[in-house]
Motif scaffolding. Sequence first.
Motif, PDB file in Angstrom:
ATOM      1  N   ILE A 357      54.181  13.425  77.513  1.00 49.39           N
ATOM      2  CA  ILE A 357      54.526  14.289  76.381  1.00 49.39           C
ATOM      3  C   ILE A 357      53.247  14.845  75.782  1.00 49.39           C
ATOM      4  CG2 ILE A 357      55.603  14.370  74.098  1.00 49.39           C
ATOM      5  CD1 ILE A 357      57.399  12.024  75.076  1.00 49.39           C
ATOM      6  N   PHE A 358      52.268  13.946  75.520  1.00 46.49           N
ATOM      7  CA  PHE A 358      50.931  14.345  75.085  1.00 46.49           C
ATOM      8  C   PHE A 358      49.967  14.023  76.227  1.00 46.49           C
ATOM      9  CE2 PHE A 358      52.300  13.238  70.502  1.00 46.49           C
ATOM     10  CZ  PHE A 358      52.899  14.479  70.364  1.00 46.49           C
ATOM     11  N   LYS A 359      49.547  15.031  76.943  1.00 47.00           N
ATOM     12  CA  LYS A 359      48.724  14.806  78.130  1.00 47.00           C
ATOM     13  C   LYS A 359      47.366  14.205  77.773  1.00 47.00           C
ATOM     14  CE  LYS A 359      50.741  18.101  81.359  1.00 47.00           C
ATOM     15  NZ  LYS A 359      52.024  18.181  80.673  1.00 47.00           N
ATOM     16  N   ARG A 360      46.990  13.164  78.515  1.00 48.42           N
ATOM     17  CA  ARG A 360      45.690  12.518  78.355  1.00 48.42           C
ATOM     18  C   ARG A 360      44.972  12.543  79.695  1.00 48.42           C
ATOM     19  NH1 ARG A 360      46.143  12.892  73.058  1.00 48.42           N
ATOM     20  NH2 ARG A 360      47.485  11.336  72.053  1.00 48.42           N
ATOM     21  N   ASN A 361      43.645  12.491  79.651  1.00 52.83           N
ATOM     22  CA  ASN A 361      42.875  12.362  80.883  1.00 52.83           C
ATOM     23  C   ASN A 361      41.601  11.590  80.581  1.00 52.83           C
ATOM     24  OD1 ASN A 361      40.425  14.300  80.661  1.00 52.83           O
ATOM     25  ND2 ASN A 361      42.147  15.549  79.976  1.00 52.83           N
ATOM     26  N   PRO A 362      40.969  10.996  81.598  1.00 51.43           N
ATOM     27  CA  PRO A 362      39.801  10.139  81.377  1.00 51.43           C
ATOM     28  C   PRO A 362      38.641  10.820  80.667  1.00 51.43           C
ATOM     29  CG  PRO A 362      40.667   9.812  83.591  1.00 51.43           C
ATOM     30  CD  PRO A 362      41.410  10.978  83.013  1.00 51.43           C
ATOM     31  N   SER A 363      38.520  12.155  80.767  1.00 52.85           N
ATOM     32  CA  SER A 363      37.400  12.840  80.121  1.00 52.85           C
ATOM     33  C   SER A 363      37.497  12.782  78.598  1.00 52.85           C
ATOM     34  CB  SER A 363      37.332  14.295  80.586  1.00 52.85           C
ATOM     35  OG  SER A 363      38.449  15.029  80.120  1.00 52.85           O
ATOM     36  N   GLN A 364      38.693  12.446  78.063  1.00 53.41           N
ATOM     37  CA  GLN A 364      38.844  12.345  76.614  1.00 53.41           C
ATOM     38  C   GLN A 364      38.302  11.029  76.072  1.00 53.41           C
ATOM     39  OE1 GLN A 364      43.107  12.960  76.693  1.00 53.41           O
ATOM     40  NE2 GLN A 364      42.900  14.981  75.774  1.00 53.41           N
ATOM     41  N   ILE A 365      38.203  10.020  76.930  1.00 50.93           N
ATOM     42  CA  ILE A 365      37.722   8.719  76.490  1.00 50.93           C
ATOM     43  C   ILE A 365      36.284   8.855  75.971  1.00 50.93           C
ATOM     44  CG2 ILE A 365      37.201   6.345  77.180  1.00 50.93           C
ATOM     45  CD1 ILE A 365      40.177   7.024  77.122  1.00 50.93           C
ATOM     46  N   GLY A 366      36.033   8.295  74.789  1.00 49.98           N
ATOM     47  CA  GLY A 366      34.703   8.366  74.197  1.00 49.98           C
ATOM     48  C   GLY A 366      34.515   9.551  73.266  1.00 49.98           C
ATOM     49  N   ARG A 367      35.507  10.450  73.173  1.00 52.24           N
ATOM     50  CA  ARG A 367      35.401  11.599  72.269  1.00 52.24           C
ATOM     51  C   ARG A 367      35.839  11.204  70.867  1.00 52.24           C
ATOM     52  NH1 ARG A 367      38.768  16.551  74.284  1.00 52.24           N
ATOM     53  NH2 ARG A 367      37.355  17.804  73.047  1.00 52.24           N
ATOM     54  N   HIS A 368      35.278  11.873  69.873  1.00 50.44           N
ATOM     55  CA  HIS A 368      35.753  11.703  68.507  1.00 50.44           C
ATOM     56  C   HIS A 368      37.178  12.253  68.444  1.00 50.44           C
ATOM     57  CE1 HIS A 368      36.078  12.037  64.144  1.00 50.44           C
ATOM     58  NE2 HIS A 368      35.024  11.255  64.063  1.00 50.44           N
ATOM     59  N   VAL A 369      38.038  11.548  67.735  1.00 47.66           N
ATOM     60  CA  VAL A 369      39.457  11.897  67.736  1.00 47.66           C
ATOM     61  C   VAL A 369      39.690  13.322  67.224  1.00 47.66           C
ATOM     62  CG1 VAL A 369      39.890  10.932  65.431  1.00 47.66           C
ATOM     63  CG2 VAL A 369      41.765  11.086  67.098  1.00 47.66           C
ATOM     64  N   GLU A 370      38.838  13.809  66.325  1.00 48.82           N
ATOM     65  CA  GLU A 370      39.023  15.164  65.798  1.00 48.82           C
ATOM     66  C   GLU A 370      38.841  16.216  66.888  1.00 48.82           C
ATOM     67  OE1 GLU A 370      36.754  16.017  62.333  1.00 48.82           O
ATOM     68  OE2 GLU A 370      37.470  14.279  61.217  1.00 48.82           O
ATOM     69  N   LEU A 371      37.986  15.917  67.876  1.00 53.98           N
ATOM     70  CA  LEU A 371      37.740  16.867  68.948  1.00 53.98           C
ATOM     71  C   LEU A 371      38.872  16.893  69.967  1.00 53.98           C
ATOM     72  CD1 LEU A 371      33.937  16.177  69.546  1.00 53.98           C
ATOM     73  CD2 LEU A 371      34.966  18.045  68.242  1.00 53.98           C
ATOM     74  N   CYS A 372      39.769  15.917  69.879  1.00 55.81           N
ATOM     75  CA  CYS A 372      40.884  15.835  70.824  1.00 55.81           C
ATOM     76  C   CYS A 372      42.110  16.593  70.337  1.00 55.81           C
ATOM     77  CB  CYS A 372      41.262  14.369  71.074  1.00 55.81           C
ATOM     78  SG  CYS A 372      39.960  13.383  71.817  1.00 55.81           S
ATOM     79  N   HIS A 373      42.017  17.222  69.169  1.00 58.46           N
ATOM     80  CA  HIS A 373      43.173  17.907  68.599  1.00 58.46           C
ATOM     81  C   HIS A 373      42.837  19.370  68.301  1.00 58.46           C
ATOM     82  CE1 HIS A 373      44.170  13.681  67.783  1.00 58.46           C
ATOM     83  NE2 HIS A 373      45.419  14.072  67.793  1.00 58.46           N
ATOM     84  N   PRO A 374      43.828  20.255  68.391  1.00 63.12           N
ATOM     85  CA  PRO A 374      43.603  21.658  68.021  1.00 63.12           C
ATOM     86  C   PRO A 374      43.201  21.752  66.554  1.00 63.12           C
ATOM     87  CG  PRO A 374      45.704  21.382  69.152  1.00 63.12           C
ATOM     88  CD  PRO A 374      45.205  20.010  68.860  1.00 63.12           C
ATOM     89  N   PRO A 375      42.357  22.727  66.198  1.00 62.42           N
ATOM     90  CA  PRO A 375      41.918  22.867  64.800  1.00 62.42           C
ATOM     91  C   PRO A 375      43.063  22.962  63.800  1.00 62.42           C
ATOM     92  CG  PRO A 375      40.587  24.252  66.225  1.00 62.42           C
ATOM     93  CD  PRO A 375      41.679  23.687  67.095  1.00 62.42           C
ATOM     94  N   ARG A 376      44.196  23.536  64.221  1.00 64.58           N
ATOM     95  CA  ARG A 376      45.295  23.747  63.276  1.00 64.58           C
ATOM     96  C   ARG A 376      45.899  22.439  62.766  1.00 64.58           C
ATOM     97  NH1 ARG A 376      50.261  26.590  66.144  1.00 64.58           N
ATOM     98  NH2 ARG A 376      48.647  28.051  66.781  1.00 64.58           N
ATOM     99  N   VAL A 377      45.750  21.327  63.511  1.00 61.52           N
ATOM    100  CA  VAL A 377      46.351  20.066  63.073  1.00 61.52           C
ATOM    101  C   VAL A 377      45.315  19.074  62.556  1.00 61.52           C
ATOM    102  CG1 VAL A 377      48.257  20.343  64.697  1.00 61.52           C
ATOM    103  CG2 VAL A 377      46.264  18.997  65.380  1.00 61.52           C
ATOM    104  N   LEU A 378      44.057  19.495  62.455  1.00 65.02           N
ATOM    105  CA  LEU A 378      42.993  18.564  62.064  1.00 65.02           C
ATOM    106  C   LEU A 378      43.236  17.958  60.685  1.00 65.02           C
ATOM    107  CD1 LEU A 378      39.577  19.961  63.333  1.00 65.02           C
ATOM    108  CD2 LEU A 378      40.895  18.027  64.157  1.00 65.02           C
ATOM    109  N   GLU A 379      43.684  18.771  59.735  1.00 61.66           N
ATOM    110  CA  GLU A 379      43.904  18.247  58.390  1.00 61.66           C
ATOM    111  C   GLU A 379      44.982  17.167  58.384  1.00 61.66           C
ATOM    112  OE1 GLU A 379      42.024  18.706  55.728  1.00 61.66           O
ATOM    113  OE2 GLU A 379      40.779  19.843  57.125  1.00 61.66           O
ATOM    114  N   LYS A 380      46.025  17.349  59.186  1.00 62.06           N
ATOM    115  CA  LYS A 380      47.073  16.332  59.287  1.00 62.06           C
ATOM    116  C   LYS A 380      46.518  15.051  59.909  1.00 62.06           C
ATOM    117  CE  LYS A 380      51.000  19.510  59.648  1.00 62.06           C
ATOM    118  NZ  LYS A 380      52.115  19.984  60.506  1.00 62.06           N
ATOM    119  N   VAL A 381      45.695  15.214  60.951  1.00 56.25           N
ATOM    120  CA  VAL A 381      45.092  14.048  61.613  1.00 56.25           C
ATOM    121  C   VAL A 381      44.225  13.277  60.633  1.00 56.25           C
ATOM    122  CG1 VAL A 381      43.457  13.317  63.400  1.00 56.25           C
ATOM    123  CG2 VAL A 381      45.152  15.083  63.907  1.00 56.25           C
ATOM    124  N   LYS A 382      43.390  13.998  59.884  1.00 50.99           N
ATOM    125  CA  LYS A 382      42.503  13.350  58.907  1.00 50.99           C
ATOM    126  C   LYS A 382      43.304  12.626  57.829  1.00 50.99           C
ATOM    127  CE  LYS A 382      38.707  16.696  59.410  1.00 50.99           C
ATOM    128  NZ  LYS A 382      37.962  17.783  58.717  1.00 50.99           N
TER     129      LYS A 382
END
Length: 447
Positions: A357-382
Amino acid sequence: MPSKRIEILKNILLDLHHGSSPESVQERFNQHFSGVSALEISMMEHELMSSDTGITFEDIMSLCNVHANLFKGAVADVAVADVDQEGHPVYVFKQENLALRSALLRVRRILSNLSDPENMTIWDQLVKGLRHQTKLLAQFDQHYTRKEELFFPIMERYGHDAPPKVMWGVDDDIRDLFYVFQTKLDTLANKADLLSVTTAFETFANEFEEMIFKEESILLMILLETFTQDDWLAIADKSDQYGYAIIKPTQRWQPERQSFVEADAPTSMIDKEQSGQDESGQITTLETENGTFTISFAPKKNKEVGDRHTPQAFGNGYLSVEQANLILNHLPMEITFVNKDDVFQYYNDYVPTEEMIFKRNPSQIGRHVELCHPPRVLEKVKKVLTLLKTGKKDKVTMWFKSDKRDLFVHITYAAVRNAAGEFEGVLEYVQEIQDFRAIDTDFNRDV
């Protein structure tokens, strides 16, 4: 690259942001730059967003097209071997853009034909063709998603964090414009509706064509100057998981690679007997034509891998690492763990990537969580992270209906705390609950 050029470029962009006309800025740009590196553009955007200029990500995003026009015809090409080979990610990316541009032209042509009174007798056939071409054009979302999920993480690792953030925000704006066009097309019934459909399409098409320029003249130039062959191989290997737009690679890209180590060569350039290497791996003496040298050498030991198969105390019982991994992968949900430093640390393999449903891949491991989301949802994530970190909430839940895949998705974000109550991270688990909502009996008698 000379820092002076970066500073000049930054000042030109600052003037543009502060109200200077595009014409005057273009004139100054032409005076200083006969060619500009895509890396310089990346560095300039990073400087603008991280300094005390007052320029925000939203400011840069709003003037993205003006920036792109400034650089048109001035961005220096980068020559890299293999990029024109069938299956190379750059080759595929450009071929997709060609196919998408062709679909764009066909949609425009059909809309023009629909406005011609002489074509009223074939209105239904034209509308059918329009819907088909629009469906093909909609595949640009897979092109964008592959770019965001595979290109951007590697760019960030090399320090190019500003361009991905800006481009992802513009990508989402383009997705919104396409949705408006698609919605109006769905209700197209007669010629009276045609103007609003055509207007919505041209608004989308203008931004879409600008993005093609940004991708090929700026983004790809940054990647070609930065990425290694191993980076491109990793992208090629994972691309199928995200799909392609209109075209697909007809063969796998496999570059010619020269091995510099013979199969039967010794593990060291110096044979142990000749070098005096002892059992600990230290070289004590070395005979050469110029005399005897004493060398101290302590080889780096490989990190020991723990036993994955021996059961050990684990919660209220005993599990091996392998068993724990299998259990996590068999839970009927997608699990993601973000640690207390907001770093994406783990996800399970409940289903293959293409079915997630939410695609993941190994290249995301080690990234800051904010960089893993589109800018439009960053405020919700925070906001969610703050609620869980501060202890105001232990769980945050949400749900949505996906019409595209006919799914009803339930999401839970849970604070993970240790025995002392200290925050250790956030566990996200995602479930498809459409089947649960359809249950209307107390007992499955087929069991």
